[in-house]
Design an enzyme around this catalytic site. Structure first.
Site, PDB file in Angstrom:
ATOM      1  N   CYS A   1       2.593  -3.668   3.868  1.00 20.26           N
ATOM      2  CA  CYS A   1       1.821  -2.483   4.259  1.00 20.26           C
ATOM      3  C   CYS A   1       2.494  -1.928   5.519  1.00 20.26           C
ATOM      4  CB  CYS A   1       0.331  -2.772   4.424  1.00 20.26           C
ATOM      5  SG  CYS A   1      -0.149  -3.872   5.759  1.00 20.26           S
ATOM      6  N   GLY A   2       1.799  -1.141   6.305  1.00 17.32           N
ATOM      7  CA  GLY A   2       2.447  -0.556   7.478  1.00 17.32           C
ATOM      8  C   GLY A   2       2.878  -1.606   8.482  1.00 17.32           C
ATOM      9  N   THR A   3       1.968  -2.532   8.774  1.00 16.25           N
ATOM     10  CA  THR A   3       2.263  -3.613   9.718  1.00 16.25           C
ATOM     11  C   THR A   3       2.352  -4.979   9.051  1.00 16.25           C
ATOM     12  OG1 THR A   3      -0.102  -3.923  10.049  1.00 16.25           O
ATOM     13  CG2 THR A   3       1.026  -2.446  11.608  1.00 16.25           C
ATOM     14  N   GLY A   4       1.851  -5.094   7.834  1.00 19.63           N
ATOM     15  CA  GLY A   4       1.723  -6.394   7.165  1.00 19.63           C
ATOM     16  C   GLY A   4       0.428  -7.093   7.529  1.00 19.63           C
ATOM     17  N   VAL A   5      -0.308  -6.526   8.474  1.00 19.82           N
ATOM     18  CA  VAL A   5      -1.499  -7.207   8.996  1.00 19.82           C
ATOM     19  C   VAL A   5      -2.674  -7.115   8.024  1.00 19.82           C
ATOM     20  CG1 VAL A   5      -3.207  -7.245  10.852  1.00 19.82           C
ATOM     21  CG2 VAL A   5      -0.790  -6.959  11.400  1.00 19.82           C
ATOM     22  N   GLY A   6      -3.067  -5.907   7.678  1.00 23.25           N
ATOM     23  CA  GLY A   6      -4.258  -5.747   6.825  1.00 23.25           C
ATOM     24  C   GLY A   6      -4.108  -6.422   5.481  1.00 23.25           C
TER      25      GLY A   6
ATOM     26  N   ASP B   1       0.880  -1.170   0.000  1.00 23.20           N
ATOM     27  CA  ASP B   1       0.000   0.000   0.000  1.00 23.20           C
ATOM     28  C   ASP B   1       0.918   1.221   0.000  1.00 23.20           C
ATOM     29  OD1 ASP B   1       0.872   0.248   2.610  1.00 23.20           O
ATOM     30  OD2 ASP B   1      -1.120   0.304   3.520  1.00 23.20           O
ATOM     31  N   HIS B   2       0.376   2.395   0.280  1.00 15.16           N
ATOM     32  CA  HIS B   2       1.203   3.615   0.237  1.00 15.16           C
ATOM     33  C   HIS B   2       2.259   3.625   1.341  1.00 15.16           C
ATOM     34  CE1 HIS B   2      -2.258   4.202   2.801  1.00 15.16           C
ATOM     35  NE2 HIS B   2      -1.674   5.219   3.409  1.00 15.16           N
TER      36      HIS B   2
ATOM     37  N   ARG C   1      -2.172 -31.418   7.687  1.00 13.02           N
ATOM     38  CA  ARG C   1      -2.726 -30.235   8.360  1.00 13.02           C
ATOM     39  C   ARG C   1      -3.055 -29.134   7.353  1.00 13.02           C
ATOM     40  NH1 ARG C   1       1.960 -31.165  12.775  1.00 13.02           N
ATOM     41  NH2 ARG C   1       0.866 -32.777  13.966  1.00 13.02           N
TER      42      ARG C   1
ATOM     43  N   HIS D   1       6.355 -25.833   7.455  1.00 13.53           N
ATOM     44  CA  HIS D   1       5.211 -26.518   8.089  1.00 13.53           C
ATOM     45  C   HIS D   1       3.864 -26.150   7.472  1.00 13.53           C
ATOM     46  CE1 HIS D   1       7.407 -27.461  12.157  1.00 13.53           C
ATOM     47  NE2 HIS D   1       8.107 -27.830  11.081  1.00 13.53           N
ATOM     48  N   ASN D   2       3.714 -24.918   7.019  1.00 13.97           N
ATOM     49  CA  ASN D   2       2.393 -24.429   6.581  1.00 13.97           C
ATOM     50  C   ASN D   2       2.317 -24.181   5.080  1.00 13.97           C
ATOM     51  OD1 ASN D   2       3.240 -22.494   9.297  1.00 13.97           O
ATOM     52  ND2 ASN D   2       1.663 -24.064   9.533  1.00 13.97           N
TER      53      ASN D   2
ATOM     54  N   HIS E   1       2.663 -32.487   8.029  1.00 14.60           N
ATOM     55  CA  HIS E   1       2.290 -31.090   7.779  1.00 14.60           C
ATOM     56  C   HIS E   1       1.341 -30.989   6.586  1.00 14.60           C
ATOM     57  CE1 HIS E   1       5.155 -30.043  10.794  1.00 14.60           C
ATOM     58  NE2 HIS E   1       6.151 -30.596  10.123  1.00 14.60           N
TER      59      HIS E   1
ATOM     60  N   ARG F   1       6.549  -0.352   8.779  1.00  8.50           N
ATOM     61  CA  ARG F   1       6.667   0.383  10.045  1.00  8.50           C
ATOM     62  C   ARG F   1       7.204  -0.497  11.161  1.00  8.50           C
ATOM     63  NH1 ARG F   1       0.771   3.341   9.468  1.00  8.50           N
ATOM     64  NH2 ARG F   1       1.506   5.257   8.504  1.00  8.50           N
TER      65      ARG F   1
HETATM   66  C1  RB5 Z   1      -2.336   2.438   6.673  1.00  5.17           C
HETATM   67  O1  RB5 Z   1      -2.432   3.563   7.502  1.00  5.17           O
HETATM   68  C2  RB5 Z   1      -2.164   1.194   7.523  1.00  5.17           C
HETATM   69  O2  RB5 Z   1      -3.359   0.931   8.195  1.00  5.17           O
HETATM   70  C3  RB5 Z   1      -1.751   0.018   6.666  1.00  5.17           C
HETATM   71  O3  RB5 Z   1      -0.536   0.292   6.030  1.00  5.17           O
HETATM   72  C4  RB5 Z   1      -1.549  -1.293   7.385  1.00  5.17           C
HETATM   73  O4  RB5 Z   1      -0.690  -1.153   8.471  1.00  5.17           O
HETATM   74  C5  RB5 Z   1      -2.790  -2.020   7.742  1.00  5.17           C
HETATM   75  O5  RB5 Z   1      -2.780  -3.139   8.272  1.00  5.17           O
END
Ligand code: RB5
Length: 149
Positions: free
Chosen positions: A65-70, A8-9, A136, A98-99, A133, A109
């Site tokens: 992305c910022g955290t890789g989570v979203g 993302d940005h 699973r 394993h996965n 594995h 970030r």
């Molecule tokens: C964008 O602000 C931020 O939410 C995105 O980069 C990411 O961290 C979401 O999981």
């Protein structure tokens, strides 16, 4: 390998260093965007890269992305995708062994470029071990297909 990459940005700032590193390692890389740091939405790129990997147009994918989570949550909504978000190399390696993960995500970030490269290297050089594995991973696929496990 033929690798699809997207961000993302926020992840955009780290992406060029990762693309360069992947090319240094001898991989083919296709960037599915974005192409600037203008504000955008991570699901667009998580979905695109995941679909490219799920349809076997690419061997695997990398998302930032910022955290890789979203972006990893989004990718995991696409059938056939097993995306892992990592901030250290041990989990990256084990996620392949394993996965059988087919997408690696991390946060710009959270990790610096050198740690990100180490995570990428460990993930790409690891091999799925199969055996127990594989059973699973097949159970995960059954959950995806809404079958009993
Ligand atoms: C964008 O602000 C931020 O939410 C995105 O980069 C990411 O961290 C979401 O999981």
């Amino acid at each position: 390998m033929n690798i699809a990459i997207g961000s993302d940005h926020v992840g955009f700032e780290l992406k060029p260093a990762i693309i360069e590193y992947l090319k240094e390692l001898g991989h083919e890389v296709t960037d599915f965007g974005p192409n600037s740091s203008d504000r955008t939405d991570y699901p667009i790129y998580g979905k695109k890269v995941a679909e490219e990997v799920a349809s076997k147009h690419y061997d695997c994918g990398i998302l930032i992305c910022g955290t890789g989570v979203g972006i990893s949550i989004t990718a995991n909504k696409v059938h056939g995708i097993r995306a892992v978000v990592c901030s250290e190399p041990y989990s990256a390696k084990l996620s392949k062994e394993h996965n059988n993960t087919n997408i690696l995500a991390f946060g710009s970030r959270v990790v610096g470029s050198e740690l990100a490269k180490m995570i990428v290297r460990e993930w790409l050089s690891a091999t799925f071990e199969g055996g127990r594995h594989a059973n699973r991973v097949e159970m995960i696929a059954k959950v995806e297909r809404e079958e009993q496990i």
